[in-house]
Design an enzyme around this catalytic site. Structure first.
Site, PDB file in Angstrom:
ATOM      1  N   THR A 163      44.857  -2.397  74.454  1.00 30.70           N
ATOM      2  CA  THR A 163      46.301  -2.288  74.703  1.00 30.70           C
ATOM      3  C   THR A 163      46.637  -1.123  75.625  1.00 30.70           C
ATOM      4  O   THR A 163      47.647  -1.157  76.323  1.00 30.70           O
ATOM      5  CB  THR A 163      47.077  -2.123  73.383  1.00 30.70           C
ATOM      6  OG1 THR A 163      46.531  -1.032  72.649  1.00 30.70           O
ATOM      7  CG2 THR A 163      46.991  -3.383  72.543  1.00 30.70           C
ATOM      8  N   ASP A 164      45.796  -0.085  75.655  1.00 31.47           N
ATOM      9  CA  ASP A 164      46.052   1.051  76.542  1.00 31.47           C
ATOM     10  C   ASP A 164      45.932   0.677  78.010  1.00 31.47           C
ATOM     11  O   ASP A 164      46.544   1.320  78.867  1.00 31.47           O
ATOM     12  CB  ASP A 164      45.066   2.192  76.242  1.00 31.47           C
ATOM     13  CG  ASP A 164      45.498   3.023  75.044  1.00 31.47           C
ATOM     14  OD1 ASP A 164      46.678   2.968  74.673  1.00 31.47           O
ATOM     15  OD2 ASP A 164      44.640   3.730  74.484  1.00 31.47           O
ATOM     16  N   SER A 165      45.130  -0.321  78.319  1.00 32.60           N
ATOM     17  CA  SER A 165      44.980  -0.735  79.716  1.00 32.60           C
ATOM     18  C   SER A 165      45.744  -2.016  80.028  1.00 32.60           C
ATOM     19  O   SER A 165      46.050  -2.295  81.191  1.00 32.60           O
ATOM     20  CB  SER A 165      43.495  -0.936  80.056  1.00 32.60           C
ATOM     21  OG  SER A 165      42.900  -1.884  79.186  1.00 32.60           O
TER      22      SER A 165
ATOM     23  N   PRO B 238      50.110  -1.282  80.320  1.00 40.17           N
ATOM     24  CA  PRO B 238      50.620  -0.672  81.554  1.00 40.17           C
ATOM     25  C   PRO B 238      50.790  -1.653  82.704  1.00 40.17           C
ATOM     26  O   PRO B 238      51.656  -1.450  83.571  1.00 40.17           O
ATOM     27  CB  PRO B 238      49.552   0.374  81.892  1.00 40.17           C
ATOM     28  CG  PRO B 238      48.904   0.688  80.606  1.00 40.17           C
ATOM     29  CD  PRO B 238      48.915  -0.583  79.817  1.00 40.17           C
TER      30      PRO B 238
ATOM     31  N   THR C 128      39.845   0.240  74.129  1.00 41.02           N
ATOM     32  CA  THR C 128      41.106   0.071  73.384  1.00 41.02           C
ATOM     33  C   THR C 128      42.118  -0.692  74.232  1.00 41.02           C
ATOM     34  O   THR C 128      43.002  -0.130  74.844  1.00 41.02           O
ATOM     35  CB  THR C 128      41.691   1.425  72.935  1.00 41.02           C
ATOM     36  OG1 THR C 128      41.915   2.252  74.073  1.00 41.02           O
ATOM     37  CG2 THR C 128      40.750   2.121  71.992  1.00 41.02           C
TER      38      THR C 128
END
Length: 774
Positions: free
Chosen positions: A544-546, A549, A542
């Protein structure tokens, strides 16, 4: 308006960095306010061959033409604070700078000379293997992910080195950078024994990508407390549309467990849901999702992104040269960094050094704020971060600072802790989650019930001591807790405050709920990943989760520099979707200027053939190979020991892809993936083993660079953590401790930071606030 990095002088020599990651990093720093000078040879940088990419990643920079021995270049390097390059410095050039060397695999290790591009780097970093369909080879995102992850990672690396106050070399490995994108999967393997799995349109047993009337949407049928309301809402919609069946209406969604339900029951649920989606367009379904809070997102193409009501309301676009709509920025900040078009002139950089703002001899008169004294060592020692929220996107951003000495204090609710703790390796034990532990290494954990006035007051007192307050709740959640922006600013006027969520803090879609799967769909990454004749799948992990940030960490470092120089606090509003779209700027600009919709094309790439993953010896084993020209093809044939007739030119190979694939597969299928890749690289052909989450742990390059670190955990025992994508030569950082237990550091933090007595702590009225598990 001056940016957060006003006065920072950056010399961009990064032409030739894999996938232009260095150019993207220069744009990140320029957007944050740095003075970035792009040094070009007389014929221009290679990126100019792709005009839209050049426009996107050179915006905000200045350009100077200089040969390697040019006096102008020497003068620029002597004055530079940061140099972006693809090699280590020579003979003392740039003596006062953070010299950032960006390479495929790092400056050291057995693969230091290996060639790499998005395909092979994703393969070597275990992100390619779990992406795609189980009956086909692993597949890459058609726009690539290396520059997307690499650009902000390089910016974080540069600003961390600058913050050290000493000149040094920063060694960036794009392979290690991409490893973070699989969300600690390899680090969790020794405990969970999950190699990663290609599931196509599915996540686990349940469907994730669904066809609708005019495209695709992302929707998860998984169970669990956070999804009950979502499944109930969908059931109501199906009833209203007349397509509901007892599989939906007779179900107690609070007891639904997608892992244990029978195949027949799951098939009935899936059939009813698909019937509903078949009746509606992407736009209709997204409108319903925004209105009802349904966690459903369209797999947007650039058409939908360009027409987004949310992005328009937030002022995301601007005109850039002849492109009517180009992404303007990846964060909303105060003061907000401006974006200027690339200019051809290149006057000398400003006189005088940019302040080494963490050094003890920096003058703090006139309102500039010294950092809070704290324990530990490293670049960010003394920095205190108070973090609230859950999931991956927030914790990954602050983890960069924890690895380099900052004190990061997580606040969790004892009765509703971070939902990552529910992904537990040791069932039923919130302290038994390797997922949570890996993403929160080196942090302190305080358990406070913020609905209790006394414990809320403790949280406020902690915030008052912080340099940074970071949260990734949904918009409005902090206000409901009594810790909204106005409260934080009153408690701590000079704090840097980061709010990170899916769509940002403003706009008509600010309250749309979702996780990384929805972020990947809204931003275009789902649309771009997969095979053209099948459902889009999105990159593993997924994205956008990595991805977001890294931008969060870069913005925090820039805001801390601004605070140190001016004494001003900074509010940062980071939308995961906007950050991801920003990384796809050239793809979006091709549509807004020329009407071109770049589609997913499997592993094909213009000008390269073969370019893909080919079977190797072993079960579901693969080797990634990229042949860029006829010389590469000749070298590959020499390694194989055979040269098929009729495939000598790129045009021949493009016209006969099946023959090319059969020729390559006949050789690779008899070899171990690592052996095949090593033989090809030794012969001058770009290749890499397609690592899964097990095999990557023994990758010789990663072992030599000590990417994986073992740390003791009270519940999980000794297990694996990961380093970031860069190494600082003078002030190295790495994970310092295992991820914390729930409330593990209550006593330490409340006594050492707030000076509370045992009696005061005992007087707090909710669940045990002084828990210290050993």
């Amino acid at each position: 308006m001056a940016g957060l990095l006003d006065g920072l002088r950056v010399v961009d020599l990064s032409d030739g960095s894999p996938e232009h990651a260095g150019h993207v990093a220069g744009r990140v720093l320029a957007d944050l306010g740095a003075d970035v000078v792009l040094v070009e040879p007389p014929g221009g940088v290679a990126l100019r061959a792709e005009p839209l990419r050049f426009l996107a990643w050179s915006a905000g920079k200045r350009s100077v033409v200089a040969e390697p021995d040019d006096d102008r270049l020497a003068a620029l390097l002597r004055a530079a604070d940061v140099v972006l390059a693809t090699r280590a410095p020579h003979n003392g050039e740039a003596p006062r700078a953070a010299w950032v060397a960006v390479t495929a695999y790092g400056l050291s290790g057995p693969y230091a000379e290996w060639r790499g591009s998005d395909l092979t780097l994703s393969a070597s970093a275990a992100g390619l293997y779990p992406t795609g369909d189980p009956d086909r080879p692993p597949v890459r995102c058609s726009e690539g992910v290396t520059a997307a992850h690499g650009g902000p990672e390089i910016a974080v690396a540069a600003l961390t080195a600058v913050a050290s106050g000493v000149p040094q070399v920063v060694d960036v490995s794009l392979q290690e950078t991409l490893l973070l994108a699989v969300m600690g999967g390899p680090a969790r393997f020794p405990l969970e024994h999950n190699r990663g799995t290609r599931r196509g349109a599915f996540t686990g047993r349940t469907q994730e990508s669904w066809a609708c009337k005019d495209g695709w949407v992302s929707f998860g049928l998984r169970g669990g407390p956070t999804r009950v309301r979502n499944l109930q809402a969908l059931t109501k919609l199906c009833v209203e549309d007349g397509v509901a069946t007892p599989a939906l209406t007779d179900r107690d969604w609070t007891a639904y467990d997608h892992r244990s339900i029978s195949d027949d029951e799951l098939a009935e649920i899936t059939k009813a849901v698909q019937a509903y989606f078949d009746r509606h367009t992407m736009a209709e379904l997204y409108d319903v999702a925004v209105r009802t809070g349904l966690m459903l997102a369209p797999a947007n193409s650039p058409r939908e992104i360009a027409d987004s009501e949310q992005l328009a309301a937030r002022g995301f676009y601007r005109q850039l040269a002849d492109v009517p709509k180009a992404p303007d920025r990846f964060v909303v900040a105060g003061p907000e960094p401006g974006l200027v078009e690339c200019r051809g002139d290149a006057p000398a950089l400003g006189a005088g050094p940019w302040p080494n703002w963490l050094c003890e001899d920096v003058d703090t008169a006139g309102g500039a704020q010294p950092l809070t004294t704290g324990e530990g060592n490293g670049v960010w020692a003394g920095l205190r971060i108070v973090e609230l929220g859950s999931g991956a996107a927030g914790p990954l951003a602050t983890g960069y600072f924890a690895d380099h000495g900052a004190t990061v204090i997580r606040i969790e609710a004892p009765n509703r802790p971070d939902f990552l703790r529910s992904y537990t390796t040791i069932r039923g034990n919130p302290d038994g989650s390797a997922f949570f532990a890996v993403l929160n290494a080196g942090k302190l954990d305080v358990a406070l019930d913020l609905k209790d006035p006394a414990q809320l007051d403790v949280a406020r007192r902690l915030i008052a001591t912080a340099d940074v307050v970071a949260e990734n709740f949904a918009p409005g959640a902090m206000d409901r807790l009594g810790l909204g922006a106005d409260v934080v600013r009153e408690l701590n006027p000079t704090a840097v405050r980061l709010s990170a969520c899916l769509n940002g803090q403003t706009g008509p879609h600010r309250d749309f709920p979702g996780f990384g799967g929805q972020g990947a769909a809204l931003s275009g990454y789902t649309f771009l990943t997969g095979w053209p004749d099948r459902a889009p799948v999105g990159p593993a992990g997924t994205i956008t989760d990595s991805l977001a940030p890294r931008f969060g960490a870069a913005c925090l470092a820039a805001a801390l520099a601004h605070r140190r120089r001016t004494g001003q606090g900074v509010d940062l509003d980071l939308s995961q979707v906007e950050a991801a779209i920003w990384t796809l700027s050239p793809w979006l600009m091709a549509y807004t200027r020329d009407g071109v919709i770049g589609e997913r094309v499997g592993n094909d790439r213009p000008g390269a053939c073969p370019h893909g993953a080919f079977p190797a010896a072993g079960k579901d084993c693969w080797v990634a190979i990229a042949v860029w020209d006829d010389d590469d093809w000749s070298r590959l044939c020499e390694v194989v020991g055979n040269r098929p007739a009729g495939l000598d030119t790129a045009a021949d190979r493009a016209a006969h892809p099946d023959e090319v694939a059969a020729f390559v597969t006949d050789w690779t299928s008899r070899l171990d993936p690592a052996d095949a890749a090593s033989a090809l690289q030794a012969g001058g052909v770009e290749a890499a083993p397609v690592h899964d989450w097990e095999s990557v742990l023994s990758d010789p390059q990663l072992v030599a660079r000590e990417h994986f670190v073992k740390l003791p955990h009270p519940v999980l025992g000794d297990h694996v953590y990961e380093q970031r994508g860069f190494r600082l030569t003078t002030t190295p950082g790495r994970p310092r401790a295992a991820g914390p237990l729930l409330g593990q550091h209550n006593h330490q933090v409340l006594t050492d930071v707030l000076g509370m007595s045992d009696a005061e702590m005992t007087a707090l009225t909710a669940t045990d606030p002084v828990r210290t598990t050993t």
